[in-house]
Design a protein around this motif. Structure first.
Motif, PDB file in Angstrom:
ATOM      1  N   LEU A   1       0.839  -1.207   0.000  1.00  7.12           N
ATOM      2  CA  LEU A   1       0.000   0.000   0.000  1.00  7.12           C
ATOM      3  C   LEU A   1       0.871   1.254   0.000  1.00  7.12           C
ATOM      4  O   LEU A   1       0.621   2.208  -0.735  1.00  7.12           O
ATOM      5  N   GLU A   2       1.927   1.196   0.789  1.00  8.50           N
ATOM      6  CA  GLU A   2       2.818   2.355   0.872  1.00  8.50           C
ATOM      7  C   GLU A   2       3.438   2.666  -0.499  1.00  8.50           C
ATOM      8  O   GLU A   2       3.516   3.824  -0.915  1.00  8.50           O
ATOM      9  N   GLU A   3       3.863   1.610  -1.195  1.00  2.41           N
ATOM     10  CA  GLU A   3       4.455   1.820  -2.527  1.00  2.41           C
ATOM     11  C   GLU A   3       3.418   2.412  -3.481  1.00  2.41           C
ATOM     12  O   GLU A   3       3.724   3.307  -4.263  1.00  2.41           O
ATOM     13  N   ARG A   4       2.179   1.919  -3.413  1.00  3.17           N
ATOM     14  CA  ARG A   4       1.134   2.471  -4.291  1.00  3.17           C
ATOM     15  C   ARG A   4       0.912   3.950  -3.965  1.00  3.17           C
ATOM     16  O   ARG A   4       0.849   4.790  -4.859  1.00  3.17           O
ATOM     17  N   GLU A   5       0.804   4.256  -2.679  1.00  6.73           N
ATOM     18  CA  GLU A   5       0.524   5.654  -2.300  1.00  6.73           C
ATOM     19  C   GLU A   5       1.669   6.587  -2.664  1.00  6.73           C
ATOM     20  O   GLU A   5       1.469   7.777  -2.861  1.00  6.73           O
ATOM     21  N   ASN A   6       2.870   6.041  -2.790  1.00 10.36           N
ATOM     22  CA  ASN A   6       4.019   6.871  -3.185  1.00 10.36           C
ATOM     23  C   ASN A   6       4.336   6.757  -4.679  1.00 10.36           C
ATOM     24  O   ASN A   6       5.452   7.063  -5.109  1.00 10.36           O
ATOM     25  N   ASN A   7       3.346   6.302  -5.451  1.00 10.66           N
ATOM     26  CA  ASN A   7       3.517   6.163  -6.906  1.00 10.66           C
ATOM     27  C   ASN A   7       4.692   5.284  -7.314  1.00 10.66           C
ATOM     28  O   ASN A   7       5.389   5.571  -8.291  1.00 10.66           O
ATOM     29  N   LYS A   8       4.915   4.239  -6.538  1.00  9.09           N
ATOM     30  CA  LYS A   8       6.064   3.362  -6.838  1.00  9.09           C
ATOM     31  C   LYS A   8       5.612   2.015  -7.420  1.00  9.09           C
ATOM     32  O   LYS A   8       6.420   1.099  -7.570  1.00  9.09           O
ATOM     33  N   THR A   9       4.339   1.900  -7.738  1.00 11.11           N
ATOM     34  CA  THR A   9       3.821   0.602  -8.190  1.00 11.11           C
ATOM     35  C   THR A   9       4.574   0.082  -9.415  1.00 11.11           C
ATOM     36  O   THR A   9       5.044  -1.058  -9.437  1.00 11.11           O
TER      37      THR A   9
ATOM     38  N   ASP B   1       6.381 -20.142 -21.137  1.00  7.75           N
ATOM     39  CA  ASP B   1       5.889 -21.122 -20.150  1.00  7.75           C
ATOM     40  C   ASP B   1       5.597 -20.487 -18.788  1.00  7.75           C
ATOM     41  O   ASP B   1       5.195 -21.174 -17.853  1.00  7.75           O
ATOM     42  N   VAL B   2       5.858 -19.184 -18.684  1.00  4.07           N
ATOM     43  CA  VAL B   2       5.709 -18.502 -17.393  1.00  4.07           C
ATOM     44  C   VAL B   2       4.352 -17.809 -17.315  1.00  4.07           C
ATOM     45  O   VAL B   2       3.918 -17.179 -18.277  1.00  4.07           O
ATOM     46  N   ILE B   3       3.702 -17.939 -16.176  1.00  2.57           N
ATOM     47  CA  ILE B   3       2.485 -17.178 -15.904  1.00  2.57           C
ATOM     48  C   ILE B   3       2.834 -16.110 -14.870  1.00  2.57           C
ATOM     49  O   ILE B   3       3.567 -16.399 -13.918  1.00  2.57           O
ATOM     50  N   ILE B   4       2.346 -14.907 -15.092  1.00  4.03           N
ATOM     51  CA  ILE B   4       2.570 -13.839 -14.110  1.00  4.03           C
ATOM     52  C   ILE B   4       1.263 -13.605 -13.360  1.00  4.03           C
ATOM     53  O   ILE B   4       0.190 -13.579 -13.977  1.00  4.03           O
ATOM     54  N   ALA B   5       1.347 -13.447 -12.047  1.00  3.28           N
ATOM     55  CA  ALA B   5       0.161 -13.057 -11.277  1.00  3.28           C
ATOM     56  C   ALA B   5       0.440 -11.715 -10.618  1.00  3.28           C
ATOM     57  O   ALA B   5       1.370 -11.606  -9.795  1.00  3.28           O
ATOM     58  N   TYR B   6      -0.324 -10.710 -11.024  1.00  4.13           N
ATOM     59  CA  TYR B   6      -0.213  -9.403 -10.368  1.00  4.13           C
ATOM     60  C   TYR B   6      -1.126  -9.403  -9.150  1.00  4.13           C
ATOM     61  O   TYR B   6      -2.347  -9.512  -9.279  1.00  4.13           O
ATOM     62  N   GLU B   7      -0.510  -9.330  -7.972  1.00  5.77           N
ATOM     63  CA  GLU B   7      -1.281  -9.371  -6.730  1.00  5.77           C
ATOM     64  C   GLU B   7      -0.871  -8.204  -5.834  1.00  5.77           C
ATOM     65  O   GLU B   7       0.116  -8.309  -5.087  1.00  5.77           O
ATOM     66  N   PRO B   8      -1.612  -7.089  -5.917  1.00  5.95           N
ATOM     67  CA  PRO B   8      -1.280  -5.980  -5.014  1.00  5.95           C
ATOM     68  C   PRO B   8      -1.417  -6.465  -3.563  1.00  5.95           C
ATOM     69  O   PRO B   8      -2.455  -7.029  -3.195  1.00  5.95           O
ATOM     70  N   ILE B   9      -0.365  -6.277  -2.783  1.00  2.00           N
ATOM     71  CA  ILE B   9      -0.330  -6.881  -1.446  1.00  2.00           C
ATOM     72  C   ILE B   9      -1.475  -6.358  -0.579  1.00  2.00           C
ATOM     73  O   ILE B   9      -2.061  -7.095   0.210  1.00  2.00           O
ATOM     74  N   TRP B  10      -1.829  -5.098  -0.777  1.00  2.00           N
ATOM     75  CA  TRP B  10      -2.900  -4.477   0.019  1.00  2.00           C
ATOM     76  C   TRP B  10      -4.277  -5.066  -0.305  1.00  2.00           C
ATOM     77  O   TRP B  10      -5.247  -4.801   0.408  1.00  2.00           O
ATOM     78  N   ALA B  11      -4.359  -5.856  -1.366  1.00  2.00           N
ATOM     79  CA  ALA B  11      -5.660  -6.434  -1.751  1.00  2.00           C
ATOM     80  C   ALA B  11      -5.770  -7.904  -1.360  1.00  2.00           C
ATOM     81  O   ALA B  11      -6.842  -8.489  -1.458  1.00  2.00           O
TER      82      ALA B  11
END
Ligand code: PGA
Length: 261
Positions: free
Chosen positions: A135-143, A165-175
């Motif tokens: 959350l802190e990274e998101r609030e500081n525009n560091k995403t 062969d790689v799958i990426i999962a975007y998981e914002p930690i705050w969610a």
């Protein structure tokens, strides 16, 4: 198995839940609920000790199996660790690498993630590589900085053929596990960025087929609007994958969303 994003990819990460008999029961209910229906790639990811038994339960179904973690060595004096080939032998096609809980509590750094991804690919498994900001990274525009660093370090030295062969999962930690979800627009913005990063690494042909999942409080009520976004190819689901009804409902919502893309 060739990976492509022509249908939604829905994975249930059971985390530290369900003993062996509960795992078999849940797998059976999901199997009944999906009943060989086409139109989605479905993966369930129970704790290690349940893998072999769940694999038996999944015979004659289209549901695939994954593990939650892996070590990078094939064998040796590493008490408590499990190798990629052991996971494959247990019947898995997928393994989660670098979940934020492993990064937070068990010391998984981007460098360790990179070693694991390489070992997993060498064993012929597909890594589901988790990335995402606090959350802190998101609030500081560091995403985007965070996500870019996790991709470049985590996938360092992996060639074009292997990246597919790689799958990426975007998981914002705050969610994760909070009931707080990224809005479809917030998630899509990061997914588009991830796809562009992959394009820079391996070109458009590979990046346009890549499977990029969203994770973080995905539920039946928000799955459709998230997965309908152009660059969201499915979901990695924790809490809502522990009940067959909600997991199956998410699969149905994902199929509907894909039809409307
Ligand atoms: P959640 O977990 O769906 O319970 O938020 C997602 C995950 O950690 O993969």
């Amino acid at each position: 198995m060739n990976l492509f994003n022509k249908k939604p990819f829905i994975a249930g990460n059971w985390k530290l839940h369900k003993n062996i008999s509960e795992s078999i029961q849940l797998a059976k209910s999901i199997k009944q609920g999906t009943n060989k229906k086409e139109g989605a790639e479905i993966v369930i990811i129970p704790p290690y000790v349940s893998l072999s038994e769940v694999k038996k339960t999944l015979l004659k179904s289209n549901i695939l199996l994954g593990a939650q973690n892996v070590f990078w060595e094939e064998s040796g004096a590493y008490t408590g660790e499990i190798s990629p080939s052991m996971i494959k032998d247990a019947g898995c096609d997928f393994v989660i690498v670098g979940h934020s809980e492993r990064r937070q509590y068990f010391g998984d750094t981007d460098e360790r993630v990179n070693k694991k991804v390489k070992a997993v690919l060498s064993a012929g498994l597909h890594p589901i590589v988790c990335i995402g900001e606090t959350l802190e990274e998101r609030e500081n525009n560091k995403t985007m900085d965070k996500v870019r660093a996790q991709i470049t370090k985590g996938l360092k030295g992996i060639n074009q053929d292997q990246i597919s062969d790689v799958i990426i999962a975007y998981e914002p930690i705050w969610a994760i596990g909070t009931g707080r979800t990224a809005t479809p627009k917030q998630a899509e913005k990061v997914h588009e960025f991830i796809r562009n990063q992959l394009e820079e690494m391996v070109g458009k042909d590979t990046s346009s087929c890549a499977i990029i999942l969203y994770g973080g409080s995905v539920k039946p009520k928000n799955a459709f609007s998230l997965i309908k976004e152009k660059n969201i190819n499915g979901a990695l689901i924790g809490g809502a994958s522990l009940e067959a009804d909600s997991f199956v409902e998410i699969i149905e919502e994902a199929k509907k969303a894909y039809k409307e893309k």
